[in-house]
Design a protein around this motif. Sequence first.
Motif, PDB file in Angstrom:
ATOM      1  N   GLY A 107     -94.545-108.709  46.092  1.00  0.00           N
ATOM      2  CA  GLY A 107     -93.385-108.787  45.218  1.00  0.00           C
ATOM      3  C   GLY A 107     -93.802-109.146  43.809  1.00  0.00           C
ATOM      4  N   PRO A 108     -92.838-109.386  42.951  1.00  0.00           N
ATOM      5  CA  PRO A 108     -93.148-109.694  41.540  1.00  0.00           C
ATOM      6  C   PRO A 108     -94.050-110.908  41.375  1.00  0.00           C
ATOM      7  CG  PRO A 108     -90.822-109.198  41.815  1.00  0.00           C
ATOM      8  CD  PRO A 108     -91.392-109.292  43.184  1.00  0.00           C
ATOM      9  N   THR A 109     -93.931-111.878  42.292  1.00  0.00           N
ATOM     10  CA  THR A 109     -94.698-113.114  42.128  1.00  0.00           C
ATOM     11  C   THR A 109     -95.609-113.403  43.309  1.00  0.00           C
ATOM     12  OG1 THR A 109     -92.896-114.408  43.098  1.00  0.00           O
ATOM     13  CG2 THR A 109     -92.888-114.118  40.685  1.00  0.00           C
ATOM     14  N   ILE A 110     -95.762-112.433  44.245  1.00  0.00           N
ATOM     15  CA  ILE A 110     -96.558-112.715  45.430  1.00  0.00           C
ATOM     16  C   ILE A 110     -97.277-111.471  45.925  1.00  0.00           C
ATOM     17  CG2 ILE A 110     -94.655-112.268  47.050  1.00  0.00           C
ATOM     18  CD1 ILE A 110     -95.761-114.601  48.736  1.00  0.00           C
ATOM     19  N   ASN A 111     -98.468-111.676  46.445  1.00  0.00           N
ATOM     20  CA  ASN A 111     -99.252-110.620  47.087  1.00  0.00           C
ATOM     21  C   ASN A 111    -100.157-111.303  48.108  1.00  0.00           C
ATOM     22  OD1 ASN A 111    -100.763-108.447  47.880  1.00  0.00           O
ATOM     23  ND2 ASN A 111    -101.800-108.144  45.922  1.00  0.00           N
ATOM     24  N   SER A 112     -99.723-111.329  49.376  1.00  0.00           N
ATOM     25  CA  SER A 112    -100.436-112.096  50.376  1.00  0.00           C
ATOM     26  C   SER A 112    -100.365-111.417  51.742  1.00  0.00           C
ATOM     27  CB  SER A 112     -99.856-113.510  50.475  1.00  0.00           C
ATOM     28  OG  SER A 112    -100.553-114.291  51.419  1.00  0.00           O
ATOM     29  N   ASP A 113    -101.428-111.573  52.538  1.00  0.00           N
ATOM     30  CA  ASP A 113    -101.485-111.003  53.889  1.00  0.00           C
ATOM     31  C   ASP A 113    -101.212-112.078  54.939  1.00  0.00           C
ATOM     32  OD1 ASP A 113    -102.168-108.608  52.775  1.00  0.00           O
ATOM     33  OD2 ASP A 113    -104.313-108.779  53.198  1.00  0.00           O
ATOM     34  N   SER A 114    -100.734-111.598  56.092  1.00  0.00           N
ATOM     35  CA  SER A 114    -100.553-112.470  57.250  1.00  0.00           C
ATOM     36  C   SER A 114    -101.060-111.728  58.477  1.00  0.00           C
ATOM     37  CB  SER A 114     -99.079-112.835  57.429  1.00  0.00           C
ATOM     38  OG  SER A 114     -98.881-113.578  58.618  1.00  0.00           O
ATOM     39  N   SER A 115    -101.823-112.410  59.324  1.00  0.00           N
ATOM     40  CA  SER A 115    -102.414-111.771  60.502  1.00  0.00           C
ATOM     41  C   SER A 115    -102.042-112.520  61.776  1.00  0.00           C
ATOM     42  CB  SER A 115    -103.947-111.742  60.377  1.00  0.00           C
ATOM     43  OG  SER A 115    -104.348-111.001  59.251  1.00  0.00           O
ATOM     44  N   ALA A 116    -102.152-111.817  62.879  1.00  0.00           N
ATOM     45  CA  ALA A 116    -101.958-112.414  64.196  1.00  0.00           C
ATOM     46  C   ALA A 116    -102.670-111.543  65.206  1.00  0.00           C
ATOM     47  CB  ALA A 116    -100.482-112.550  64.535  1.00  0.00           C
ATOM     48  N   SER A 117    -102.991-112.116  66.342  1.00  0.00           N
ATOM     49  CA  SER A 117    -103.648-111.364  67.401  1.00  0.00           C
ATOM     50  C   SER A 117    -102.693-111.151  68.559  1.00  0.00           C
ATOM     51  CB  SER A 117    -104.903-112.095  67.894  1.00  0.00           C
ATOM     52  OG  SER A 117    -104.566-113.359  68.434  1.00  0.00           O
ATOM     53  N   GLY A 118    -102.928-110.086  69.300  1.00  0.00           N
ATOM     54  CA  GLY A 118    -102.159-109.803  70.503  1.00  0.00           C
ATOM     55  C   GLY A 118    -103.093-109.761  71.701  1.00  0.00           C
ATOM     56  N   GLU A 119    -102.630-110.262  72.838  1.00  0.00           N
ATOM     57  CA  GLU A 119    -103.430-110.276  74.059  1.00  0.00           C
ATOM     58  C   GLU A 119    -102.584-109.818  75.236  1.00  0.00           C
ATOM     59  OE1 GLU A 119    -103.053-113.378  72.432  1.00  0.00           O
ATOM     60  OE2 GLU A 119    -104.846-113.201  71.165  1.00  0.00           O
ATOM     61  N   GLY A 120    -103.255-109.288  76.248  1.00  0.00           N
ATOM     62  CA  GLY A 120    -102.557-108.882  77.460  1.00  0.00           C
ATOM     63  C   GLY A 120    -103.511-108.834  78.636  1.00  0.00           C
TER      64      GLY A 120
END
Length: 514
Positions: free
Chosen positions: A335-348
Amino acid sequence: MFYNKFKSLMLLGGALLCTGIAFAQSNSNQALLNLLVKKGIITEQEAIDLQNEANASAAPAAPAAPAAPAAAPATSQNLAATKPSGQSPLFFQIGGAKFTPFGFLDMTTVFRSTDAGSGIGTGFATIPYSNSTAGQLSETRFSAQNSRLGLKVESNVGEAKVLGYVETDFLGQTPTAVSQTSNSDLLRLRNYFVDVKINDLEFLAGQDWTLLTPNRKGLSPIPSDIFYTQDMDTNYQAGLTWARQPQLRVVYHATDELTAGLSLENPDQFVGAAVTLPAANFSATQVDNGSNGVTTPNTIPDVIAKVALDTKIVDMPFHAEVAGLYREFRVNTFGPTINSDSSASGEGVSFNTDLGILPNLHLIENAFWSDGGGRYTGGLAPDFIVRPPTVAGGVNTVSPVHSATGILGFEWQAVPKTMLYGYYSVVDITKDYAASGASFVGYGYPGSPNSQNHRIDEYTLGWIQTFWKDPNYGALQLITQASYLDRKPFVVATGAPSDAHLAMLFVDVRYVLP
């Protein structure tokens, strides 16, 4: 008629006589032949033929021919296609490679009690509710789309056994006018891979059933050794764990009974069309919402490991396997004031068995639990939801969705030409949502639409009758499937139906290529 028989006997006797005494009595032979001609018993040409035969028998044996030179290397001009001895007519060989065409021709009829609007593959997640037009209409369809064509190529290269495999059907992207005139269904890639086995190690590269799909035998990549039910429905059974996708696989055959494998497979961040996504600073193009296709970004391949045991219990075959799944998801908040990543893992994890309890009667069990493995349920559950920031200016985060699927069933080859089968299956999805201002995002939240499913159950019975089967001419079969489905949403609006029901019947005539 008597004269013809007598004449034939005389000819045979004359031939034997001429052959038997040819070395010592050539003059007598000629006199006898002349007499037979004069009496009208044989013709002059027949006499000449018999004399030539006698001369040939009396000739000294010819010296042995010299050894033939080594065969020239195969080129486009000298490749010869021949049928290996004892094989059916559709097996042939070019050089050192054995080619096996295979497939079948289908004529499928399907009747559904409501208008699922999904062709011969049922859209389990979108069965219409009774308070809709589609829920008040039935549908009947004829189709040859499920007809299948394929080719196996087998050869030995040193110590390596090499298998090339291609399989296609006509269930590709359907043109909008497909049912108006020509029904021009498009050819589709199903499986296309090369498999190389060297001693105890086996390597596969290409598109095949995911290693997470239950096997019937070991970790074989061949579809006949994989469990995807006997159903005529081209989406199989709700609750089946499956995918067909590009992969790199290595398998270790520890013993004749124990096999272990590891596969790196094509990833896809799947949420589906039903999940509600955040609106602020989030682009829906970074997840597969059912229409983004290959534009969806992914971080690493899906990693699948499996161990299979094939043994006997009281002289009955038993197959058991355990598989694990690991995945990575990542989204970006921009966005205008933000640029950030978020991660998560999946398991099964999955656990599958195939147990013979009587000759030709098998009990089958499949179970799959995951946080983030929804797309391996045939896309009936989302992989994750995206939670909005908890504070102003924060980032969106990934939250894997929990889901579970299972199948219990039997397959019984009652007599050599008759198979009966039945399955019960279930898909159960856990709600996962978060508040976003005055509303919610996610899946299963208060007031969510009835497109967000909590549970899908399917009950199936089927009968396969083989009318005739011959290795030279193929087989002719009648395949039937009767199923009942029940679909339940998380939220039922006032006055709305609490679930959706569907009854359907498949009848298929199949000619299997030899």
